[in-house]
Design a protein around this motif. Structure first.
Motif, PDB file in Angstrom:
ATOM      1  N   GLY A  82       0.839  -0.946   0.387  1.00 13.40           N
ATOM      2  CA  GLY A  82      -0.161   0.005   0.716  1.00 13.40           C
ATOM      3  C   GLY A  82       1.003   1.405  -0.137  1.00 13.40           C
ATOM      4  N   TRP A  83       2.222   1.099  -0.603  1.00 15.17           N
ATOM      5  CA  TRP A  83       3.068   2.415  -0.369  1.00 15.17           C
ATOM      6  C   TRP A  83       3.820   2.014  -1.236  1.00 15.17           C
ATOM      7  N   PHE A  84       4.387   2.737  -1.646  1.00 16.80           N
ATOM      8  CA  PHE A  84       4.913   3.318  -3.077  1.00 16.80           C
ATOM      9  C   PHE A  84       6.329   2.217  -3.303  1.00 16.80           C
ATOM     10  N   LEU A  85       7.147   2.567  -2.507  1.00 19.81           N
ATOM     11  CA  LEU A  85       8.232   1.214  -2.062  1.00 19.81           C
ATOM     12  C   LEU A  85       8.270   1.424  -0.198  1.00 19.81           C
ATOM     13  N   GLN A  86       9.313   0.555   0.303  1.00 21.67           N
ATOM     14  CA  GLN A  86       9.851  -0.428   0.941  1.00 21.67           C
ATOM     15  C   GLN A  86      10.692   1.462   1.685  1.00 21.67           C
ATOM     16  N   SER A 104      -0.151   5.530  -3.242  1.00 22.19           N
ATOM     17  CA  SER A 104      -0.022   4.098  -3.613  1.00 22.19           C
ATOM     18  C   SER A 104      -1.115   3.595  -4.297  1.00 22.19           C
ATOM     19  N   GLN A 105      -2.063   3.744  -2.834  1.00 21.34           N
ATOM     20  CA  GLN A 105      -3.730   3.006  -2.760  1.00 21.34           C
ATOM     21  C   GLN A 105      -4.705   3.558  -3.327  1.00 21.34           C
ATOM     22  N   ARG A 106      -4.713   4.410  -4.458  1.00 19.02           N
ATOM     23  CA  ARG A 106      -5.444   5.431  -5.461  1.00 19.02           C
ATOM     24  C   ARG A 106      -5.136   4.939  -7.127  1.00 19.02           C
ATOM     25  N   TYR A 107      -3.812   4.326  -6.486  1.00 24.03           N
ATOM     26  CA  TYR A 107      -3.052   3.908  -8.136  1.00 24.03           C
ATOM     27  C   TYR A 107      -3.806   2.475  -8.162  1.00 24.03           C
ATOM     28  N   PHE A 108      -3.594   1.399  -7.150  1.00 24.23           N
ATOM     29  CA  PHE A 108      -3.937  -0.018  -6.201  1.00 24.23           C
ATOM     30  C   PHE A 108      -5.438   0.093  -7.500  1.00 24.23           C
ATOM     31  N   LYS A 109      -6.344   0.610  -6.626  1.00 23.68           N
ATOM     32  CA  LYS A 109      -7.485   0.959  -6.762  1.00 23.68           C
ATOM     33  C   LYS A 109      -8.491   1.356  -8.314  1.00 23.68           C
ATOM     34  N   ASP A 110      -7.615   2.481  -8.612  1.00 24.86           N
ATOM     35  CA  ASP A 110      -7.428   2.563 -10.389  1.00 24.86           C
ATOM     36  C   ASP A 110      -7.162   1.097 -11.406  1.00 24.86           C
ATOM     37  N   LYS A 111      -5.903   0.581 -10.408  1.00 25.81           N
ATOM     38  CA  LYS A 111      -5.403  -0.311 -12.297  1.00 25.81           C
ATOM     39  C   LYS A 111      -6.073  -1.450 -11.268  1.00 25.81           C
ATOM     40  N   PHE A 112      -6.326  -1.755 -10.295  1.00 26.03           N
ATOM     41  CA  PHE A 112      -6.198  -3.163  -9.969  1.00 26.03           C
ATOM     42  C   PHE A 112      -7.909  -3.406  -9.128  1.00 26.03           C
ATOM     43  N   LEU A 131       3.216   4.073  13.516  1.00 26.40           N
ATOM     44  CA  LEU A 131       3.198   2.992  12.100  1.00 26.40           C
ATOM     45  C   LEU A 131       1.302   2.268  12.057  1.00 26.40           C
ATOM     46  N   PRO A 132       0.683   2.339  13.050  1.00 22.48           N
ATOM     47  CA  PRO A 132      -0.684   1.229  12.913  1.00 22.48           C
ATOM     48  C   PRO A 132      -1.350   2.177  13.182  1.00 22.48           C
ATOM     49  N   LYS A 133      -1.568   3.688  13.537  1.00 22.27           N
ATOM     50  CA  LYS A 133      -2.776   4.278  13.190  1.00 22.27           C
ATOM     51  C   LYS A 133      -2.279   4.955  11.775  1.00 22.27           C
ATOM     52  N   ILE A 134      -0.664   5.541  10.920  1.00 24.27           N
ATOM     53  CA  ILE A 134      -0.549   5.710   9.407  1.00 24.27           C
ATOM     54  C   ILE A 134      -1.752   4.345   8.633  1.00 24.27           C
ATOM     55  N   LEU A 135      -1.305   3.187   9.343  1.00 26.76           N
ATOM     56  CA  LEU A 135      -1.420   2.246   8.500  1.00 26.76           C
ATOM     57  C   LEU A 135      -2.732   2.150   7.882  1.00 26.76           C
ATOM     58  N   ARG A 136      -3.355   1.994   9.245  1.00 28.54           N
ATOM     59  CA  ARG A 136      -4.912   2.528   9.570  1.00 28.54           C
ATOM     60  C   ARG A 136      -5.599   3.568   8.796  1.00 28.54           C
ATOM     61  N   ALA A 137      -5.191   4.405   8.610  1.00 32.75           N
ATOM     62  CA  ALA A 137      -5.973   5.320   8.163  1.00 32.75           C
ATOM     63  C   ALA A 137      -5.811   5.409   6.766  1.00 32.75           C
ATOM     64  N   GLY A 138      -4.510   4.435   6.472  1.00 32.21           N
ATOM     65  CA  GLY A 138      -4.448   4.072   4.743  1.00 32.21           C
ATOM     66  C   GLY A 138      -4.760   2.950   4.626  1.00 32.21           C
ATOM     67  N   GLY A 139      -5.888   2.217   5.370  1.00 34.36           N
ATOM     68  CA  GLY A 139      -6.523   2.157   4.651  1.00 34.36           C
ATOM     69  C   GLY A 139      -5.912  -0.244   5.257  1.00 34.36           C
ATOM     70  N   MET A 140      -4.869  -0.485   6.214  1.00 33.81           N
ATOM     71  CA  MET A 140      -4.457  -1.974   6.036  1.00 33.81           C
ATOM     72  C   MET A 140      -4.775  -1.423   7.182  1.00 33.81           C
ATOM     73  N   GLU A 141      -4.509  -3.326   7.780  1.00 39.83           N
ATOM     74  CA  GLU A 141      -5.027  -3.198   8.717  1.00 39.83           C
ATOM     75  C   GLU A 141      -4.254  -4.821   9.691  1.00 39.83           C
TER      76      GLU A 141
END
Length: 603
Positions: A82-86, A104-112, A131-141
């Motif tokens: 869900g990120w541009f790279l690591q 990145s998530q917008r790209y994945f949603k648009d393409k896949f 990171l847990p709150k940042i990941l959650r806000a970015g749609g990752m659990e």
């Protein structure tokens, strides 16, 4: 339910001991190999992160990109990260992590048609506690990582609930043994199997040639299959997290540190440019947005998005942490340069467009370019207007410097303010000075100040004191040791308390047995010398500021520091530059700290 989830993957460093062009090629080759393995082996599955890799494939090999889309839809190709790279997970700002997710998530949603559910950062050297709150806000659990390993951060579990200060929780998994089990280290798979058999807890085992790419080979897949491991099977990261029991997991409510401390003090150039570019990007966005709302300025959306992608790429952990080959930082400098060019143009365009609409009171007057002061336009009663902006969400009180001459200065109310002519960076006959003056600017706002090159000042202001080894204003007195050149005492005149009494030192430590990462090292080595032999010189002294330059040396190296006190400020500012010519030793600027030290992490 499986007990051992075999995760086909390839950790790819786009930059490390090679250049990004090499990494680009390896991404294409590795993805092609993974698709070929799917044709050969009906139950083979592949997991991969990093939006930029998919963008490279889409641009260079559209046919392969369509194959990947089909495998994603089929459920055999798992998009994670869900990120541009690591990225490095300690140095970037919170806003950078947000952009990793948004772009990145917008790209994945648009393409896949999907977004990544699992964060994936297997090679970063540590992970901040936000990171847990940042990941959650970015749609990752969920979150997968490998470093720090069990020898670097003691915990007797691989699967746990990772919790941020706001209560956000992700299910985290620490990869055991390696993120890339291959034929030469396949014995590590046996150890993972033993752990599963010992405690009955399901685990993921990541296999596939990594770092420079490659992924699972046909021979490696056959070798793993031949082991006939009970209750195992090829799987994806998302499958594991969806099937594993999450109730009653151990809870970790802190940062995950450290794999390698040393890199955080290496290659200062990339750290400096990272922060400058992050700041410039945010300033550009704020001012461009203000200008678009206030005066109809066209928001440079495409250019700023390009700059953000450059920023995110240079935050790759082996780039930002400072452990890539030297020539790779030439490549990084090109991206940093493009970011600064884009943002400086955006900032200038936005501010110039706003300034053209500000009523400085001279709309009906004629400005005259003085023959005596050819750099500025001035009016005999209105002076020269200077517009100072604040890009922050809080008011700012500071001093600024502008290349203009002045004999008198006022604010927009006509109140006379202190100013000081200080040494500029230019040397052009008599044109060597700039003006330094104090400002107070509201949040996201501006104020108009006025300089009068001809009119004489009426009001006098007291001077900030500087003499030999002492700096002093109305709040602080700072004294420097004549033997070492270090601060010997800081006295708060208002409270009557001594803030610091010694303890400052510039030391040299022996790191001859240490690599760039400082693997298995927990300090910078034993002290083997100190900078000294100081030379003192007062650089500036006046109503606004005083600056003391102190030059010290050690061996063939020199350290120059400028200490500045501003009027009415309890902040001692230090600017330093070192010409460091020593080998296999580290330079450490050491200062006394109270028992409680406050540090900042993203958000």
């Amino acid at each position: 339910m499986k007990k051992l989830y075999l995760i086909g993957n390839s950790h790819i460093d786009p930059v490390w001991l090679w250049h990004w062009q090499d990494g680009y090629s390896e991404v294409l080759a590795t993805f092609r190999s993974a698709l070929d393995r799917m044709k050969e082996t009906a139950d083979f599955k592949y997991t991969s992160a990093c939006a930029v890799y998919y963008q490279w494939v889409e641009k260079t090999d559209p046919e392969m990109f369509e194959e990947i889309k089909a495998r994603v839809k089929e459920g055999r190709w798992n998009i994670v990260g869900g990120w541009f790279l690591q990225p490095d997970c300690n140095i970037p700002t919170g806003e950078s992590f947000a952009r990793h997710s948004l772009i990145s998530q917008r790209y994945f949603k648009d393409k896949f048609g999907i977004t990544a559910k699992s964060g994936y950062n297997v090679d970063s050297f540590g992970h901040n506690a936000s990171l847990p709150k940042i990941l959650r806000a970015g749609g990752m659990e969920n979150y997968v990582y490998m470093r720090p390993d069990k020898n670097e951060k003691a915990q007797d579990f691989d699967l746990f609930a990772w919790k941020s200060d706001d209560g956000s929780v992700v299910t985290a998994y620490r990869i055991p043994e390696s993120y890339g089990l291959s034929l030469d280290i396949l014995d590590k798979l046996d150890r993972i199997v033993t752990s599963v058999e010992s405690d009955g807890k399901p685990r993921m085992a990541f296999y596939g040639v990594g770092n420079h790419g490659g992924g699972p080979t046909a021979e490696l897949i056959d070798k793993i299959k031949s082991k006939n491991i009970p209750h195992s099977g090829f799987a994806t990261v998302d499958e594991y997290f969806s099937e594993v029991e999450k109730d009653g997991l151990p809870i970790v409510g802190e940062e995950l540190q450290h794999h390698a401390r040393g890199c955080y003090s290496a290659t200062s150039y990339v750290k400096t440019m990272n922060r400058r570019c992050e700041e410039n990007l945010l300033v550009a966005e704020r001012f461009c947005l203000l200008a678009s709302r206030l005066v109809g300025y066209k928001y440079p959306k495409k250019a700023l998005k390009k700059a953000w992608k450059n920023m995110l790429f240079n935050q790759f952990h082996d780039i930002l942490a400072g452990c890539s080959i030297e020539s790779a930082y030439v490549d990084a400098s090109y991206l940093f340069g493009e970011i600064m060019s884009i943002t400086e143009q955006a900032i200038n365009g936005a501010l110039q467009s706003i300034c053209r609409k500000i009523d400085t009171g001279a709309s009906s007057e004629t400005g005259v370019k003085s023959s005596k002061h050819s750099l500025v336009w001035e009016h005999e009663t209105l002076g020269t207007p200077l517009v100072v902006f604040n890009p922050h969400a809080f008011p700012v009180k500071d001093t600024i410097t502008m290349r203009i001459l002045a004999s008198r200065m006022t604010d927009e109310q006509g109140n006379e303010i202190p100013f000081q002519l200080t040494r500029g960076e230019q040397t052009n006959d008599g044109d060597k000075q700039v003006v330094t003056f104090p400002v107070e600017i509201p949040a996201y706002g501006y104020r108009v100040y006025r300089a009068f090159p001809v009119a004489k000042a009426v009001k006098e202001f007291p001077s900030v004191y500087a003499e030999n080894n002492v700096l002093e204003n109305d709040l602080l007195r700072v004294e420097f040791d004549t033997e070492s050149g270090e601060i010997s005492r800081i006295y708060n005149k208002k409270s009557g308390k001594i803030i610091a009494n010694g303890g400052f030192k510039t030391v040299i430590t022996d790191e001859i047995d240490c690599d760039t990462w400082a693997h298995k090292k927990f300090d910078l080595g034993e002290e083997c010398g100190r900078f000294g032999h100081p030379e003192f010189k007062v650089i500036e002294k006046g109503a606004v500021c005083a600056t003391l330059r102190i030059k010290t040396s050690f061996g063939d190296s020199t350290l120059v520091r400028h200490y500045t006190l501003n009027m009415g400020s309890d902040e001692l500012r230090v600017w330093g530059e070192v010409d460091f010519r020593e080998c296999h030793i580290a330079l450490k600027l050491s200062f006394p700290a109270k028992n409680n030290v406050r540090c900042e992490i993203p958000y």
